[in-house]
Enzyme design. Structure first.
Site, PDB file in Angstrom:
ATOM      1  N   CYS A   2       0.826  -1.202   0.000  1.00 61.52           N
ATOM      2  CA  CYS A   2       0.000   0.000   0.000  1.00 61.52           C
ATOM      3  C   CYS A   2       0.870   1.266   0.000  1.00 61.52           C
ATOM      4  O   CYS A   2       2.000   1.248   0.461  1.00 61.52           O
ATOM      5  CB  CYS A   2      -0.852   0.037   1.256  1.00 61.52           C
TER       6      CYS A   2
ATOM      7  N   ARG B  57       5.337   0.189  -6.246  1.00 60.24           N
ATOM      8  CA  ARG B  57       5.332  -0.670  -5.057  1.00 60.24           C
ATOM      9  C   ARG B  57       4.323  -1.814  -5.188  1.00 60.24           C
ATOM     10  O   ARG B  57       4.350  -2.742  -4.396  1.00 60.24           O
ATOM     11  CB  ARG B  57       5.006   0.168  -3.809  1.00 60.24           C
TER      12      ARG B  57
ATOM     13  N   ASN C  78      -1.743   1.840   5.846  1.00 62.10           N
ATOM     14  CA  ASN C  78      -0.876   0.741   5.405  1.00 62.10           C
ATOM     15  C   ASN C  78      -0.611  -0.138   6.619  1.00 62.10           C
ATOM     16  O   ASN C  78      -0.440   0.378   7.721  1.00 62.10           O
ATOM     17  CB  ASN C  78       0.480   1.267   4.924  1.00 62.10           C
ATOM     18  N   GLY C  79      -0.507  -1.453   6.414  1.00 61.05           N
ATOM     19  CA  GLY C  79      -0.223  -2.355   7.529  1.00 61.05           C
ATOM     20  C   GLY C  79      -1.419  -3.236   7.820  1.00 61.05           C
ATOM     21  O   GLY C  79      -2.351  -3.337   7.009  1.00 61.05           O
TER      22      GLY C  79
ATOM     23  N   GLU D 166      20.169 -16.301  -6.970  1.00 56.83           N
ATOM     24  CA  GLU D 166      19.668 -14.999  -7.405  1.00 56.83           C
ATOM     25  C   GLU D 166      19.178 -15.071  -8.853  1.00 56.83           C
ATOM     26  O   GLU D 166      18.160 -14.463  -9.196  1.00 56.83           O
ATOM     27  CB  GLU D 166      20.770 -13.939  -7.227  1.00 56.83           C
TER      28      GLU D 166
ATOM     29  N   GLU E 225      10.534 -14.467 -10.424  1.00 58.47           N
ATOM     30  CA  GLU E 225       9.684 -13.352  -9.987  1.00 58.47           C
ATOM     31  C   GLU E 225       9.186 -12.484 -11.136  1.00 58.47           C
ATOM     32  O   GLU E 225       8.085 -11.954 -11.069  1.00 58.47           O
ATOM     33  CB  GLU E 225      10.319 -12.530  -8.864  1.00 58.47           C
TER      34      GLU E 225
ATOM     35  N   HIS F  10      22.278 -35.749  -5.740  1.00 64.52           N
ATOM     36  CA  HIS F  10      21.619 -36.269  -4.526  1.00 64.52           C
ATOM     37  C   HIS F  10      20.106 -36.114  -4.590  1.00 64.52           C
ATOM     38  O   HIS F  10      19.442 -36.196  -3.564  1.00 64.52           O
ATOM     39  CB  HIS F  10      22.180 -35.568  -3.285  1.00 64.52           C
TER      40      HIS F  10
HETATM   41  C1  AGP Z   1      14.146  -8.957  -5.088  1.00 62.90           C
HETATM   42  O1  AGP Z   1      14.118  -9.064  -6.463  1.00 62.90           O
HETATM   43  C2  AGP Z   1      12.870  -9.092  -4.417  1.00 62.90           C
HETATM   44  N1  AGP Z   1      11.862  -8.269  -4.941  1.00 62.90           N
HETATM   45  C3  AGP Z   1      12.873  -9.244  -2.918  1.00 62.90           C
HETATM   46  O2  AGP Z   1      13.364 -10.528  -2.669  1.00 62.90           O
HETATM   47  C4  AGP Z   1      13.669  -8.212  -2.048  1.00 62.90           C
HETATM   48  O3  AGP Z   1      15.032  -8.339  -2.286  1.00 62.90           O
HETATM   49  C5  AGP Z   1      13.330  -8.451  -0.565  1.00 62.90           C
HETATM   50  O4  AGP Z   1      11.944  -8.294  -0.366  1.00 62.90           O
HETATM   51  C6  AGP Z   1      14.117  -7.579   0.370  1.00 62.90           C
HETATM   52  O5  AGP Z   1      13.868  -6.221   0.147  1.00 62.90           O
HETATM   53  P1  AGP Z   1      14.766  -5.120   0.837  1.00 62.90           P
HETATM   54  O6  AGP Z   1      16.146  -5.256   0.245  1.00 62.90           O
HETATM   55  O7  AGP Z   1      14.128  -3.812   0.491  1.00 62.90           O
HETATM   56  O8  AGP Z   1      14.784  -5.394   2.300  1.00 62.90           O
END
Ligand code: AGP
Length: 606
Positions: free
Chosen positions: A2, A27, A98-99, A481, A488, A504
């Site tokens: 949010c 966001r 938010n929250g 990564e 994602e 394994h």
């Molecule tokens: C990364 O591509 C992701 N969107 C996600 O894993 C992100 O790195 C994670 O949520 C941590 O975010 P931050 O670095 O803002 O704490």
């Protein structure tokens, strides 16, 4: 997640709120709404994008006080009705939030028993009704909000307006960020500085438990016990231009392409060619203390955690201090043993990730020494830690982390050099690493120049239902990564395994339908990795190798060859082609690259 924007001042609030909400779109959200105060509250809210909201906000929406919101559904489906702002029954109070209010069900039941009829399924609406009741009994809106929040359990960043007090907004924070923006005879508030930088760069971050009253001519802040708090404004060095795509098709491509400059900024002023050390004044630690740690424990979430695995490897190799990384989201729940001889390192691009923040608070509560590696200056984690390293990578807008990842790995190389050179890392090895770091920006540029080839490879492999990513030791976090980026943003299933573990279990998955991306740097494990490639090929698996030399056709179908640096720094460069591979795979599949489904840029809920 949010987003919140609030405005009070001489201008019309609505266009400012809509512009701010647009800046928060990255966001992730599912609905949006605004309310302005002008002889009563005027509300518009829609399921959909901010552009859809803009279409239904009429020109006659005048008034210099308003709040706006982008919602990411938690309680109740995305819908016009569940979108914020929420109003009290008498339409006097409007709230955006938010929250998560954890005791919302209980509060709702009590209100319903008193005859309140709810319009939405949200947890937020209870706040509107409770504040309206309190507003009848208290002299000021701030008192009404402060007292209401005493009965609330959970996390919140909120903004509240009252139709009967048309010159003020009250905001409050507990676990969900709120930042105030100071203008010329106008005040702003938002959940993220991105919404403010077009109007002001003078900001004030609220702490958990703090509230603020904003009026056109200023603000004051106070704690939950009504005591006034003193705040020093900060100047943010990010401007509105940082939030544009800069001519690129997506923020993600822009951010991948910026990496020669962003890693340079992370190193800038920190490398010392005389003693072959890194200067990290922000750690607030003298040489004696720097020497005293016997372990390093790194915490972070998602990609931040994977960059922490690269960091642990760098620290063990260069400083010979036992180090490991763990997801902050797990660490905080397992009642960790906190050791005075351990240096704890929390990583976060946003500095607002709730799980990482909560882990830092748990560590501090138990007396742990915690430093941060953080991108967002003045963010909650940056404020909570005892010292740290800012990345200076500039705002990262795309949901998938790229430039913050590489800058974090570079920051770890600096930290490892710093810890190593007060121990046993020789000047010669120190010089080797300093020189290697200096070569990184140019070498990243060389990898970026291979974008067309990587785009072709991405197109070739994107049609598969799943892909395996493997790497050994330094290559393993890179594989993780790489798999994370692919899943994602392209939604292709991707699994990362240590190459040594393939036989394994997961080797059973290998066949013509499951290609493997193999991370094969020219290091002491090259022969082992080449054996793994042979095993994959023997089972009919396709291989895309990422490394430093052209493999034989027997071992790999395709290869991305990148420049060689010092072996300890290889993971930084090996990551770049995987970012491009994921990006072009997502484009080939027609995905919403910058705002992948179900995800949010900073995860400020548990
Ligand atoms: C990364 O591509 C992701 N969107 C996600 O894993 C992100 O790195 C994670 O949520 C941590 O975010 P931050 O670095 O803002 O704490």
């Amino acid at each position: 997640m949010c987003g919140i924007v609030a405005y009070v001042g001489p201008k019309d609030a609505a266009p400012i709120l809509l512009e701010g909400l647009q800046r928060l779109e990255y966001r992730g959200y599912d609905s949006a709404g605004v309310v302005v105060s002008n002889k009563g509250l005027k509300v518009r809210k829609v399921k959909g994008r901010v552009a859809d909201l803009a279409k239904v906000v009429p020109a006659r929406f005048k008034g210099g006080l308003g709040i706006g919101h982008t919602r990411w559904a938690t309680h109740g489906v995305p819908s016009d009705v569940n979108a914020h702002p929420h109003l009290s029954a008498d339409e006097r109070i409007a709230v955006v939030h938010n929250g998560i209010i954890e005791n919302a069900a209980e509060l709702r039941a009590k209100l319903e028993a008193d005859g309140v009829v709810f319009a939405s399924e949200t947890d937020t609406e209870v706040l509107a009704h409770l504040i309206a009741h309190a507003a009848d009994e208290n002299e000021t809106l701030e008192e009404a909000v402060r007292k209401t929040l005493k009965s609330v359990v959970g996390t919140y960043g909120i903004a509240v307006i009252d139709a009967e007090r048309p010159g003020e907004v009250v905001v409050a924070r507990n676990g969900s960020p709120i930042v105030l923006g100071i203008g010329e005879k106008e005040m702003f508030a938002a959940s993220d500085v991105a919404a403010l930088v077009r109007y002001t760069r003078q900001v004030v971050h609220l702490e958990d438990g703090e509230l603020a009253v904003l009026k056109a001519d200023g603000f004051h802040t106070f704690a939950s016990d009504a005591r006034e708090t003193a705040k020093e404004p900060l100047t943010v060095d990010w401007d509105a231009g940082h939030y544009d795509t800069g001519g690129y098709e997506h923020y993600l491509l822009k951010e991948i392409s910026e990496q020669p400059e962003t890693v340079t900024r992370t190193m800038s002023g920190r490398l010392d060619e005389r003693f072959h050390v890194a200067h990290l004044g922000g750690l607030n630690m003298d040489a004696r203390e720097t020497r005293s740690f016997r372990r390093v424990k790194i915490i972070g979430c998602g990609s931040a955690y994977y960059s922490g695995q690269i960091g642990a490897q760098l620290i063990e190799e260069l400083a010979r201090i036992p180090s490991d990384a763990e997801p902050a989201s797990e660490f905080r729940y397992r009642n960790p043993v906190v050791d005075p001889d351990t240096l704890y390192v929390a990583i976060s691009q946003s500095g607002e990730t709730y799980d990482t923040l909560a882990a830092v608070q748990e560590l501090k509560r138990k007396g742990g020494r915690v430093i941060g590696i953080v991108n967002a200056v003045g963010s909650a984690i940056a404020r909570e830690v005892d010292g740290g390293i800012y990345l200076h990578a500039g705002p990262e807008v795309s949901v998938a982390s790229t430039k913050a990842f590489t800058s974090t790995a570079v920051a770890f190389a600096l930290l490892a050099l710093h810890l190593g050179r007060v121990r046993d890392l020789s000047p010669a090895d120190g010089r080797r690493i300093v020189e290697g770091l200096r070569r990184l920006p140019g070498q990243i540029g060389e990898i970026l120049a291979q974008s067309d080839k990587i785009a072709e490879l991405a197109k070739k492999y994107a049609g598969h239902a799943g892909m395996m990513f493997v790497g050994r030791v330094r290559g393993y976090p890179v594989a993780r990564e790489g798999a994370q980026k692919l899943k994602e943003i392209s939604y292709v299933h991707a699994e990362a395994y240590p190459a040594s573990e393939l036989k394994h279990g997961p080797l059973a998955l290998i066949g013509p339908d499951m290609p493997t991306v193999a991370i094969v740097p020219d290091d002491e494990l090259l022969d082992k990795n080449l054996t793994t490639l042979g095993e994959i090929r023997a089972r009919g698996g396709q291989v895309l190798m990422v490394g430093h030399r052209e493999p034989s056709a027997k071992l790999a179908d395709d290869a991305i060859v990148i420049p060689k640096n010092e072996i300890e720094l290889d993971p930084i460069l090996l990551t770049i082609p995987l970012q491009l591979f994921a990006y072009y795979a997502a484009v080939a599949l027609g995905r919403d690259v910058d705002k992948p489904r179900n995800l949010a840029k900073s995860v400020t809920v548990e």
